[in-house]
Design a protein around this motif. Structure first.
Motif, mmCIF file in Angstrom:
data_model
loop_
_atom_site.group_PDB
_atom_site.id
_atom_site.type_symbol
_atom_site.label_atom_id
_atom_site.label_comp_id
_atom_site.label_asym_id
_atom_site.label_seq_id
_atom_site.Cartn_x
_atom_site.Cartn_y
_atom_site.Cartn_z
ATOM 1 N N GLN A 39 0.769 -1.203 0.095
ATOM 2 C CA GLN A 39 0.055 0.099 -0.198
ATOM 3 C C GLN A 39 0.662 1.588 -0.104
ATOM 4 O O GLN A 39 2.012 1.356 0.703
ATOM 5 N N GLY A 96 10.387 -2.787 7.925
ATOM 6 C CA GLY A 96 9.553 -4.021 7.935
ATOM 7 C C GLY A 96 8.964 -4.396 6.551
ATOM 8 O O GLY A 96 8.955 -5.543 6.096
ATOM 9 N N ASN A 97 8.505 -3.477 5.805
ATOM 10 C CA ASN A 97 8.102 -3.730 4.589
ATOM 11 C C ASN A 97 9.073 -4.195 3.668
ATOM 12 O O ASN A 97 9.045 -5.260 2.730
ATOM 13 N N TYR A 146 -11.849 -4.957 2.615
ATOM 14 C CA TYR A 146 -10.559 -4.862 2.185
ATOM 15 C C TYR A 146 -9.903 -6.369 1.728
ATOM 16 O O TYR A 146 -9.282 -6.425 0.693
ATOM 17 N N ASP A 166 -7.052 -9.176 -6.252
ATOM 18 C CA ASP A 166 -5.552 -8.938 -6.403
ATOM 19 C C ASP A 166 -4.777 -10.055 -6.874
ATOM 20 O O ASP A 166 -4.028 -10.284 -7.939
ATOM 21 N N GLY A 194 4.847 -10.475 4.635
ATOM 22 C CA GLY A 194 4.945 -10.611 6.169
ATOM 23 C C GLY A 194 4.072 -11.619 6.858
ATOM 24 O O GLY A 194 2.898 -11.829 6.281
ATOM 25 N N ASP A 232 2.021 -10.726 9.067
ATOM 26 C CA ASP A 232 0.743 -10.091 9.235
ATOM 27 C C ASP A 232 -0.180 -10.252 8.314
ATOM 28 O O ASP A 232 -1.554 -10.003 8.421
ATOM 29 N N GLN A 233 -0.003 -10.803 7.114
ATOM 30 C CA GLN A 233 -0.971 -11.117 6.101
ATOM 31 C C GLN A 233 -1.295 -12.392 5.875
ATOM 32 O O GLN A 233 -2.111 -12.667 4.919
ATOM 33 N N ILE A 248 9.181 -7.744 11.396
ATOM 34 C CA ILE A 248 10.214 -6.977 12.090
ATOM 35 C C ILE A 248 9.494 -6.135 13.131
ATOM 36 O O ILE A 248 8.187 -5.524 12.888
ATOM 37 N N MET A 260 6.661 -3.462 13.692
ATOM 38 C CA MET A 260 6.967 -2.082 13.149
ATOM 39 C C MET A 260 6.060 -1.676 11.931
ATOM 40 O O MET A 260 5.741 -2.346 11.257
HETATM 41 P P1 TYM Z 1 1.203 -3.164 3.624
HETATM 42 O O1 TYM Z 1 1.086 -2.479 2.575
HETATM 43 O O2 TYM Z 1 0.854 -3.226 4.937
HETATM 44 O O3 TYM Z 1 2.735 -4.030 3.861
HETATM 45 C C1 TYM Z 1 3.258 -4.435 2.762
HETATM 46 C C2 TYM Z 1 4.118 -5.739 2.875
HETATM 47 O O4 TYM Z 1 5.058 -5.419 3.989
HETATM 48 C C3 TYM Z 1 4.859 -6.648 5.114
HETATM 49 N N1 TYM Z 1 5.241 -6.008 6.430
HETATM 50 C C4 TYM Z 1 6.036 -6.482 7.227
HETATM 51 N N2 TYM Z 1 6.766 -7.351 7.106
HETATM 52 C C5 TYM Z 1 7.612 -7.792 8.262
HETATM 53 N N3 TYM Z 1 7.605 -7.046 9.177
HETATM 54 C C6 TYM Z 1 6.756 -5.946 9.480
HETATM 55 N N4 TYM Z 1 6.939 -5.129 10.512
HETATM 56 C C7 TYM Z 1 5.992 -5.696 8.330
HETATM 57 N N5 TYM Z 1 4.955 -4.524 8.198
HETATM 58 C C8 TYM Z 1 4.419 -4.907 7.022
HETATM 59 C C9 TYM Z 1 3.353 -6.866 4.870
HETATM 60 O O5 TYM Z 1 3.135 -8.369 5.414
HETATM 61 C C10 TYM Z 1 3.169 -6.949 3.350
HETATM 62 O O6 TYM Z 1 3.836 -7.988 2.887
HETATM 63 N N6 TYM Z 1 -3.002 -6.218 2.476
HETATM 64 C C11 TYM Z 1 -1.574 -6.003 2.003
HETATM 65 C C12 TYM Z 1 -1.294 -5.184 0.726
HETATM 66 C C13 TYM Z 1 -1.927 -6.133 -0.320
HETATM 67 C C14 TYM Z 1 -1.393 -7.339 -0.730
HETATM 68 C C15 TYM Z 1 -2.401 -7.652 -1.970
HETATM 69 C C16 TYM Z 1 -0.280 -8.263 -0.542
HETATM 70 C C17 TYM Z 1 -3.008 -5.964 -0.933
HETATM 71 N N7 TYM Z 1 -3.106 -6.796 -1.857
HETATM 72 C C18 TYM Z 1 -1.962 -8.925 -2.858
HETATM 73 C C19 TYM Z 1 -0.163 -9.383 -1.226
HETATM 74 C C20 TYM Z 1 -1.051 -9.869 -2.283
HETATM 75 C C21 TYM Z 1 -0.858 -4.810 3.088
HETATM 76 O O7 TYM Z 1 -1.662 -3.996 3.695
HETATM 77 O O8 TYM Z 1 0.254 -4.785 3.064
#
Ligand code: TYM
Length: 325
Positions: A9, A17-18, A125, A132, A144, A146-147, A183, A193
Motif C-alpha cells: 500500500q 519492515g515492508n 478490504y 488482486d 510478512g 501479518d498478511q 520486524i 514495526m
Molecule cells: P502493507 O502495505 O501493510 O505491507 C506490505 C508488505 O510488508 C509486510 N510488512 C512487514 N513485514 C515484516 N515486518 C513488518 N513489521 C511488516 N510490516 C509490513 C506486509 O506483510 C506486506 O507483505 N494487504 C496488504 C497489501 C496487499 C497485498 C495484496 C499483498 C493488497 N493486495 C495482494 C499481497 C498480495 C498490506 O496492507 O500490506
C-alpha cells in the motif's frame, strides 16, 4: 514458470519492515519466477487520504520498487487502479466471501476498533486483496507474517468458487520468510514495526537520512543483559535488531551471535548503524534518480498492459462461471 504476485500500500513511508518482510524477497524471486508486483492504491482508500499525496506516494512507491532492484524486464510492475479488473473481481468475490469470514479478520478488528465510522471498504478490504491475487493465479504470495490470515481467506474464497462455480483458481500459498517475517517496532519490540505508529522512533524508512537512522537505532530498546543472543521472548529488542542485521547483511543469526560473543550492545549497534546506512544508500540514490526521470510512467504503461492481459482473461472466466453477461 511459476507465477508470483504481491502488493504494497502507498500509505506513507516504506519501512524496513515492508522492505525485509516483502520487498527484499520480491527482488530475489524475480530471478526464478514470473512475478507481478503492484502498488495497491485502492487499498489505501480504506482509511482517509489526501488525494494529492496519495497520487504522489503511488508514484514514489513504484520508484522505490525500481530502486530496490525490481527490473521491469523481469517483473511486471503496475498500479492496482490502472487494471480495472481488480475492482470488478472484488465485487464478484464479495458475493462469494461470507460476513462470518470477514468478521474474523484480526487486522480489521485492530484497525477498526469497533467504531461505527470506520469505512465499509476497510471491512471488505481482504476481498479486494483476494481479487488482486486470484486474478493472476499465482502459486506463491510473498508477504510478512501479518498478511497470513488474509491469504487464508483468499484460499477459502478460491476453494469455494472452484467448488460452487467452476474450477478456475490455483490455491495460492503465502510465502513467508524464516527471518524477518515480522520486524518489530524499535521503540516497542513486542509490536510490529508500522508506518502508522505514533512515534517515528518506531520505524526506519527506506528514505531516512543517515543521521536519522543513527538516532533511531541508538534509541532502539534493548535490555540490561549486554549479551547478544537471539531469544525473542526474553530479549525481544536484541532479537529484532539481530533479525534486521541478518536480513541486511546476509549473515545468519548464528554467525552474528558468534561475531559478537564477548562484545556489548555499543559495538553491536554501531555496526548495525553502518550496515543499515550502507545498505540503504544505493537504494536512496537510485530512488532520486528514477523519480527525476520519466522512467516510472514508462514502466507503468508497460506493466498495466501486461497485467491487464492476464487479469482480463481471468475476469472473463469468473464472470462466465457466475452467469454475468
Ligand atoms: P502493507 O502495505 O501493510 O505491507 C506490505 C508488505 O510488508 C509486510 N510488512 C512487514 N513485514 C515484516 N515486518 C513488518 N513489521 C511488516 N510490516 C509490513 C506486509 O506483510 C506486506 O507483505 N494487504 C496488504 C497489501 C496487499 C497485498 C495484496 C499483498 C493488497 N493486495 C495482494 C499481497 C498480495 C498490506 O496492507 O500490506
Amino acid at each position: 514458470m511459476e507465477r508470483v504476485l504481491s502488493g504494497i500500500q502507498p500509505t506513507g513511508a516504506v519501512t524496513l519492515g515492508n522492505y525485509i518482510g516483502a520487498m527484499q524477497r520480491f527482488v530475489q524471486m524475480q530471478e526464478e519466477a514470473d512475478c507481478y508486483f503492484c502498488v495497491v492504491n485502492m487499498h489505501a482508500l480504506t482509511i482517509p487520504q489526501d488525494p494529492e499525496l496519495l497520487k504522489q506516494r503511488t508514484i514514489d512507491l513504484v520508484a522505490i520498487y525500481l530502486a530496490t532492484g525490481l527490473d521491469p524486464a523481469k517483473s511486471t510492475i503496475f498500479v492496482q487502479s490502472q487494471v480495472p479488473a481488480h475492482a470488478e473481481a472484488a465485487w464478484l468475490l464479495q458475493c462469494v466471501a461470507r460476513v462470518g469470514e470477514l468478521n474474523r479478520m484480526v487486522q480489521f478488528k485492530e484497525k477498526g476498533k469497533g467504531s461505527e465510522s470506520v469505512l465499509a471498504g476497510l471491512y471488505t478490504y481482504p476481498v479486494l486483496m483476494a481479487a488482486d491475487i486470484l486474478l493472476y493465479n499465482p502459486k506463491r504470495v510473498p508477504v510478512g507474517e501479518d498478511q497470513k490470515q488474509h491469504l487464508e481467506l483468499t484460499r477459502e474464497i478460491a476453494e469455494r468458487f472452484n467448488r460452487d462455480y467452476a474450477e478456475i483458481f490455483t490455491l495460492p500459498e503465502p510465502y513467508i520468510g524464516e527471518v524477518g517475517a515480522r520486524i518489530m517496532g524499535l521503540d516497542n519490540p513486542t509490536k510490529k514495526m508500522s508506518k502508522s505508529a505514533d512515534s517515528e522512533f518506531n520505524y526506519i524508512t527506506l528514505l531516512d537520512e543517515p543521521k536519522k537512522i543513527e538516532k533511531k537505532l541508538k534509541r532502539a530498546v534493548t535490555d540490561s543483559e549486554n549479551v547478544i543472543r537471539f531469544d525473542p521472548v526474553a530479549k525481544p529488542g536484541i532479537s529484532n535488531l539481530l533479525n534486521i542485521y541478518s536480513s541486511l547483511s546476509g549473515k545468519s543469526i548464528k554467525e552474528l551471535e558468534k561475531q559478537y560473543e564477548g562484545l556489548g550492545y555499543g559495538q553491536f549497534k554501531k555496526d548495525l548503524i553502518e550496515v543499515t546506512i550502507d545498505h540503504l544508500a544505493p537504494i536512496q540514490s537510485r530512488f532520486h534518480e528514477i523519480r527525476n526521470s520519466g522512467e516510472v510512467e514508462q514502466v507503468l504503461k508497460q506493466g498495466r498492459e501486461k497485467a491487464a492481459a492476464v487479469a482480463d482473461e481471468t475476469l472473463k472466466r469468473i464472470k462466465d462461471a457466475m452467469g454475468i453477461i
